[in-house]
Design an enzyme around this catalytic site. Structure first.
Site, mmCIF file in Angstrom:
data_model
loop_
_atom_site.group_PDB
_atom_site.id
_atom_site.type_symbol
_atom_site.label_atom_id
_atom_site.label_comp_id
_atom_site.label_asym_id
_atom_site.label_seq_id
_atom_site.Cartn_x
_atom_site.Cartn_y
_atom_site.Cartn_z
ATOM 1 N N ASP A 42 -56.492 -18.307 61.131
ATOM 2 C CA ASP A 42 -56.543 -18.733 59.732
ATOM 3 C C ASP A 42 -57.638 -17.935 59.038
ATOM 4 O OD1 ASP A 42 -56.689 -19.943 57.301
ATOM 5 O OD2 ASP A 42 -57.028 -21.981 58.048
ATOM 6 N N TYR A 154 -55.765 -15.258 41.421
ATOM 7 C CA TYR A 154 -55.137 -14.122 42.102
ATOM 8 C C TYR A 154 -55.639 -12.772 41.579
ATOM 9 C CZ TYR A 154 -51.647 -10.947 43.979
ATOM 10 O OH TYR A 154 -51.027 -9.882 44.613
#
Length: 266
Positions: A42, A154
């Site tokens: 992760d 983003y």
């Protein structure tokens, strides 16, 4: 000559295409992804990044010839800055000992033409300062205002990443160690990440307004993979700190023909 590469995000999209291109050329690839990779990790957590890099170096026998960071997400959530920025910067930094043992080490990351879009300066600066707790808090504040504002996470992650590449590429740790470091900025790539946006005419119109691509429109992941392969090959001896906009002409459309006069006398 066979080289050993570490590719993050190797299970899908650009990462999978890059892994395939390298293997087709006869190279060895150690993939890192959340699932379905040689190293499952992760990358949204510091522990995951550290363990992933250490395991990849171990599998590589201590020597990493090329490191390519493709892992990324675009959701309007704090995890986007964690994966897209810190998950790239920290993994590459942890891979430096392996790269240092190669005769021709190279590294490249996937940025985005979204790095040219509106962003959160506060989030970008938090990332560049290495303050992940602050970056996550700012991203959380943006996300709490809804998906339209939350989307800023983003482009902010990609703006910060391209700026880090410029800063780091000329440092003693990278250029000083003979390691070219660069980024590729795609336009709209046909991957699982964009599939939902492109399902409807309305979605495609929205995407094309933000990312105009006059050359061949939406691109396959292989168009980015092939460039990443060259950037991390022994042929690349002097390119450093560049974000290459492989985007069907989106950058040229949006920024026009003059990106040089910013430093001309007034």
């Amino acid at each position: 000559m066979t080289r050993t590469y570490v590719v993050t995000g190797s299970a899908s999209g650009i990462g999978a295409a890059t892994k395939g291109a390298l293997e087709a050329a006869g190279h060895r690839v150690i993939g890192i992804d959340l699932r379905g990779a040689d190293v499952e990790a992760d990358l949204s957590t510091p522990e995951g990044r550290t363990e992933a890099a250490a395991r990849a170096i171990e599998l590589a026998g201590g020597v990493v010839d090329g490191a390519i960071a493709c892992a990324g997400i675009s959701a309007p959530v704090p995890a986007t800055i964690a994966v897209n920025y810190f998950g790239v910067v920290e993994v590459l930094t942890h891979l430096l000992p392996g790269l240092a043992k190669s005769d021709a080490p190279r590294a490249a990351v996937v940025s985005s033409m979204a790095s040219l879009q509106p962003n959160s300066p506060e989030l970008v600066e938090a990332a560049l300062s290495g303050d992940e707790a602050r970056a996550l808090a700012v991203a959380g504040e943006l996300a709490a205002q809804g998906p339209e504002v939350g989307y800023l996470v983003y482009p902010s992650s990609k703006r910060a990443l391209s700026r880090w590449v410029r800063r780091a590429s000329i440092s003693p740790e990278w250029a000083g160690a003979g390691i070219p470091l660069n980024a590729v900025a795609p336009g709209t790539v046909l991957t699982p990440m964009t599939a939902g946006l492109l399902e409807t005419p309305e979605g495609r119109a929205m995407v094309d307004a933000a990312v105009p691509m006059p050359l061949n429109s939406h691109q396959p992941p292989e168009s980015i993979a092939n460039l990443l392969v060259w950037l991390t090959s022994e042929q690349n001896t002097h390119m450093a700190g560049q974000t290459i906009y492989c985007d069907g002409g989106a950058d040229a459309t949006l920024r026009g023909d003059d990106i040089w006069s910013w430093n001309d006398p007034a």
